[in-house]
Design an enzyme around this catalytic site. Sequence first.
Site, short mmCIF file in Angstrom:
data_model
loop_
_atom_site.label_atom_id
_atom_site.label_comp_id
_atom_site.label_asym_id
_atom_site.label_seq_id
_atom_site.Cartn_x
_atom_site.Cartn_y
_atom_site.Cartn_z
N TYR A 153 0.21 4.36 0.58
CA TYR A 153 1.03 3.59 1.53
C TYR A 153 0.30 3.42 2.86
CZ TYR A 153 4.62 2.60 5.01
OH TYR A 153 5.33 2.05 6.05
N LYS A 157 -1.15 0.09 4.87
CA LYS A 157 -0.76 -0.28 6.23
C LYS A 157 -1.97 -0.36 7.16
CE LYS A 157 3.55 -0.95 5.52
NZ LYS A 157 4.12 -2.31 5.63
#
Length: 258
Positions: A153, A157
């Site tokens: 994740y 990002k």
Amino acid sequence: MNKTALITGASSGIGLAFAKLFAQKNYNLVLVSQSESNLKMAEIEVRKVHQKNRILTISKDLSQPSSPLEVYQLVKENSLTVDILVNNAGIQIYGNFHEVPLEDMERLMLLNMNSLVKMTHLFLTDMILQKSGKILNVGSTGSFQPCPLNAVYCATKGFVLYFSEGIGEELKGTGVTVTALCPGATDSNFAKRGNMIGTKLFSGKLQAADTVAEIGYKALMKGKPVVMTSLADKLTAFSVRLMPRSLVTKLGMQMLKK
């Protein structure tokens, strides 16, 4: 004629907060989310803010490779021109990398990165032709550091941040700006869906989604390349640049362990 804002992940959390905010500013809206029932509920919420806006809801799973183009085509079929694109849709998966099913990781990467790039490319072309437009890509405080137990994740990002900064520089002089919004822990269903409840990161007072959207909106209107939503997050992002990388990852583990 009212301008139009397209928001992905618009049925809850920060996405819904953006939808309400743009409705208040008298924008027509294109709301995109996977769940048709949640989109209908979101439209009801937005109608409470402004009754007269035109609202087009599109139920699409943006992790599917064909979905961004299908969204673009539906917007064109409805004779709308997107002036503002908010790429907010995203998911996170909590846990040790080797214990998470590979197909879940692939879906995360497709949604957080691939669909964002495709949506940006499709609508950016029109913005350049009309010599105006604004794009907001939602990153995270995790954009600035590696995060154990949330490794893929945060890597996605980081991609969102660097992609936004890179094309933002390319677009200078075109009338189009790109802003990366990097919020910290936010009070929404995002943490619950990602199995993050019980971590130190989400144990304190969380920032309201409405506050995050307001900060993001102001930065977007000013054409800022990157915006964080609290002083604490800004200090953290700055400090990790000065720390040894081994310490950064250890601190990340402490924040994300249950």
